[in-house]
Structures are given as C-alpha cells and as structure tokens.
Design a protein around this motif. Sequence first.
Motif, PDB file in Angstrom:
ATOM      1  N   MET A   1      43.811  38.292  43.293  1.00 30.48           N
ATOM      2  CA  MET A   1      42.934  37.139  43.471  1.00 30.48           C
ATOM      3  C   MET A   1      41.470  37.512  43.262  1.00 30.48           C
ATOM      4  N   ALA A   2      41.070  38.673  43.772  1.00 33.81           N
ATOM      5  CA  ALA A   2      39.674  39.096  43.618  1.00 33.81           C
ATOM      6  C   ALA A   2      39.318  39.289  42.146  1.00 33.81           C
ATOM      7  N   VAL A   3      40.217  39.918  41.402  1.00 29.69           N
ATOM      8  CA  VAL A   3      39.960  40.128  39.976  1.00 29.69           C
ATOM      9  C   VAL A   3      39.903  38.793  39.236  1.00 29.69           C
ATOM     10  N   LEU A   4      40.787  37.878  39.577  1.00 27.58           N
ATOM     11  CA  LEU A   4      40.761  36.555  38.938  1.00 27.58           C
ATOM     12  C   LEU A   4      39.465  35.813  39.234  1.00 27.58           C
ATOM     13  N   LEU A   5      38.960  35.950  40.454  1.00 26.99           N
ATOM     14  CA  LEU A   5      37.702  35.295  40.813  1.00 26.99           C
ATOM     15  C   LEU A   5      36.525  35.868  40.026  1.00 26.99           C
ATOM     16  N   VAL A   6      36.656  37.115  39.617  1.00 28.44           N
ATOM     17  CA  VAL A   6      35.614  37.731  38.792  1.00 28.44           C
ATOM     18  C   VAL A   6      35.754  37.310  37.328  1.00 28.44           C
TER      19      VAL A   6
END
Length: 675
Positions: free
Chosen positions: A530-535
């Motif tokens: 999720m964190a990578v997708l938000l980036v």
Amino acid sequence: MEHDHRPGRWLAALSVLPALAVAGWLLAGLPLLLLGRFTPVLVTVLGVPMAVLLCWAGTRGLGAGAPRAAWWQLGGVAGVAVASGVFNVLLHSEQLAVRRDPATYAQYAAWIAAHGSLPIPARAEAFGGPDAGLEFDSVGFYAVDGGLLPQFMPGPPMLFAIGDWLGAPFVVPAVLGALAVLTLGGVVARLAGARWAVPAATAFAVCMPVLYTSRTTFSEIPSVILLFGGLALAYDALARARDGGPSRGTAGLAGLAGLVFGLAVLVRIDGLRDVLPVLAFAGLLIALRRLGRPVGRLGPPLLAGLVVGAGVGLAAAYLLARPYLDYLSGSVRPLLLICAAVLVLTLAGTAAAPALARMSLPAWLPRTGAVLTVLLMIALYARPWYQTVTRDPANPEDWRTYEMIRQIQRANGLPEDGTRLYFENSLHWLTWYVGPATLALATIAAALLVRRLLRDGSSFAWLLPLAVVGWTTVTTLLRPEITPDHPWAARRLVPVVIPGVILLAAYGLARLRRLMDRHGPLVLKWGTVMAVLLVLAPPVVTSIGTAFTPVERGEAAAVEEMCARLPDRASVLFVERVTGDRFVQVVRGMCGKPAAKVKRAGTDVAPEREVRRQIERVRAAGRVPVLLGAEESQVAPYGRATQVMRLVTRQDERSLIEAPDATWSLRINVWMTVA
C-alpha cells in the motif's frame, strides 16, 4: 549462503557512469568549442577517452559502500531506465521554432554541431552591411560585436550536438533522461536500500516534469545526472574512507565527486546555488581532518575538484554567455556574494574546529531541529493563505512576462493581473507531481535525519545529500523565478527538488517498513504494498493526461520544407515580429541563409518604406531579397506571396492553478515573397 555482492557493485558502478561520462565529454568539448574546433572527429577523439578515463577512475575498486542488492533489483532499475528512454524517444518533441528555451538549446546545438564555433556570424555584408534598420538578434540569441551568442550555458548543447551528428537530434534528451533514472536509482540504493531503488526510479520516471524535460532539449536532466552522480561518488568516497581504503584512490574519488558537482555550473548557472552545500561540506571535512578523523582526508580533494569544475563553468559563462550573465546580474551577483559568505564561514569554521569540537550541543536541539523541519514545510504549503507574490514590470523582459501572464490568465478564465507570479503555490506544484504521500514521507524522513545528525552525528552519509536537497528545495520553492504556467514551470523542480523528495521518501519507506515489521508478516506485506502504491499512483494519475501526446511534432519536416524553398543566394528579411523571433536563427543555422529582422516602429509589422529600402540594399549586395512573415498580406506588397509553412500541431497546456492534463492546438504559418 554467502551473499552475492555482484549485483550491488554493478548497480553502484552503473549509476555513476552517466555522470562520469558526461563530465569527460564536457571537459574535452569545451576547450574545442572555445578554439572553434568543436567537430565530431576531434570531440570524439578527445571526449571518448576522457569519458572512459573518468569512468575507470570512478569505478575501480568499487566495493566499499556498494549496496546489498539482488539481481532483480539491479535488473529492475536498469529496466525502468531503458523503458523510460524508449518511451520518451517514441513520444519525443520537435521544438525548433524558437518559442521557448528548448528551441534555443536545439538551435544552439545545431549551430555548434555544424560549425563548431561561437559566436554566430551575423553576415551583415549579405544585406549591404550593418544598418540601423536591421536587427540580427532574436529571442534566445544576443547581439555581440560582429555576431551573436546563444542565451544559455554551453554544457547541454555540447551533449545535444551528439544527436545532430548522428542524424537523430531528438533522441539524446530521452537517452539522458534514462541515464538520470539510473543515477537516481543508484543513489537511492546506497542511502535508503536497494529494496526501494526500483519504486523510486519508477516514481521519478513517470513524474510529469521528468517526462516533459526528457523529451526535448532542456538543461534540467543533465543537471540531475551531474548533481546526483556527484552525491553517489561522494558517498562511495566516504564509505571507502570509513572502511580504511587506499588513501590515494579514496582522495581521487572525492576529487571526482567535486569535479562532477562543479561541472553542474557548466550546464546551468543555477548550479552554482545547488553546489553551495558541497563547499560547506568540504570545509567540514577539512575541519574533521584537523581533528584526526579518517573522513577528513576527503576534504581537500573534494574542494579542489569542486573549484576546478565550477571554475570551468564560470569561465564558460564569462566567455560564451556574458550577455546572459548581464541579463541575470540581478540574481547572479547576490548568488556570488552568498558563495563568498559561505566560503568565509567555511574557512572560519575550519580554523575554529578544535575549539568547536569541545563544545556540546544543547539536548533540546535535535528535537527542535526536527520540529522546525516539519514547520517549515507546513509554512511553505500554507503560503497561498498568507502571501500573494507579485512583481511590477521594471524592464522590457518583465513587460513581456507581464503580458504573457495576462494572456494565460485569460485563456484559463482567471482575473487578469500580469503582476501575479503564483510562486506562493510552489509546494502545491510539487504535490501535484509527486503526490501528498511522497511529500509527507519525505518531510518525516528529513525531520528524522535532522534529529539523528544533531543528536549524535549518526547517518553522517546523509549529511551532504540532505544539505543539497534541503537547501535547493527551500530556495527553489521560495523563488522559482520562472513564468508560472504548467507544465513549463515544473521544470524548476526537476534538477534537485523532485529527485531529492523521492530519495527522502524512499528513506521514509524504509523506516516505515521497520515499524510495520513489528506487527507481523501480514501487516508488513500489505502495508509495504500500500505504501509503494501511494507513492507511485499520484504521479501516474497526474501524468496520464499528457504522457501519450507528443508536442510540436512536425516542426522538423516543416523547417526542412521551408529551407528547401529558399533561393540559393537568398538574404532573408523578416517583416513581422513573431515570425522573426521564431525563425531568424532557424533560417541562419538550419537553412544556412543570412537572416535579419527589419526594424519595426512600435508595431508588429515593419513599415513598407523601410522594407523597400532594405530590399534595395540586398540587391546592391548582389543577393536575392526574400521576405518572410506570418500572413500573406504582410509580404504580398513586395511580390508574389507563397506559403512556405503551414503547420498544425500540439503545444503544451498553460495552466496556472491546477496540474496540466491536456495539450493545446498550435498553428504556425510562414509566408514568403522573393522580391
């Protein structure tokens, strides 16, 4: 099983090769350009060996500090870089008519590729000699004694000239963009961990301003290569010194890092501001040398390399871009004073190093520094609510900007006020392009690093990157100094701000992953995803509206057709302002014909009486007078009018208060009369 160190070493080596190769080419090319011998044979004979030598010196014995990477991480970064290059080659721009800076760079590159020397001859004799009714200068090209000088620093055109020699002038910017992606991936792997190199490289590659500046002849992408290549080399030198590597090789690596940093000035005069933290850092290392610290031995070679590189850039500015320096004197002189002040403070700090070492920092300082870092970003984000940046026109250039902003406001349906600069929105610009999650992660990461550095000096390897990114980001956001329409204004964020924020966000992701690891494998796995997708998602969403639409395509073919229709002994007179500004240097440099504008008397079209006088002067010189204008009626009084350019293409949107999501139509018409 023993860890395979080869992927990390290869990634470390591959990510510094672009900066070293660019530095070698520029160092070989500049003396040849100054001597009027910038030819493909001579530059290749000197530039390729110089680039190979620097690449060898910068990568030999590379092991200390190389990131722990897997083969898929090396392949992922390389794959993103290659995909970026291919994508931007396929969707390249063709900006040749001088409307904005890319065309100026393209014409600069085309001239030195074909002629190998500066200044550009005005060829006044082809019009009967110098005359008060003729103007040889144009947008992006200043008049000097007997000729013209392009507006900008010579570094980027010396790189772009490679494409002209190879018959592929629009490929080099995309190749440089791919190398910038590779360079940033290597820096992220070193400082945040190889795990985050692929997401960071991807976020950078898909970011709209990076796509924008990788498709045509801008100076920002070469700046990324040199500045972040310098950070990678400096990191490697520090790691080698920390691990007790050979002193000569370590010093040489630090000298190369300084040289690469300094050559950023040869690419953009703003590079002088960007490398100021390197000067202070070199002074800190010299001070540590006095205290007997092993890393201190890197200070003198880092400083020497920086002085040599920046000296080369400043010498080129003085010899080949002095009118440009005069135009920028209002900002260059204060910058030079700041450089002098930083140098004085650095010398003073170095001299006082033993006394300063005995002092201890207050216990409250680390936490206060972290809090102030966050508050600074909040204050920058809140600027639109407490500040409106304006500028009253004070010179002809300011008035042109004033009128241009009014036209853009009218097109955007906004109240007309040409004094508005919209600089208060600069951090919002950054949020458009990288996304709020990336900005938040970067801010938190910067605060954590400030606290660690002030608390006990840990994370020392981050000191120089944090100083360069922090200093340039804050100064750029406070005063972008650019016409504020987008995507044009977004180029200001490319050299340091966007890659620097992505670098910090990658470190923030690494710290966040450690926190998630405490809550079990399920939280770790899906939290990381999720964190990578938000980036990654926000830059993709912002870019999607323009990423697949190339701008100003067809200009190369249109220019070629126009050139083919000019008579052999033509002396070209431009009778209309806009066409003259756009095509004087195109005709002179790409068509190989002498060109000049007929002076206007406060109107867009030159007076007929003056045009007829210039026609007679051209005939008396034994040449064929050719008149060019934007409309048939402008050239028809002097003979049979023929349309030599009818181009319908796309141009960049000009958005002021929201991210650009489309392109606009562009029509360029040129009419000709052979008098």
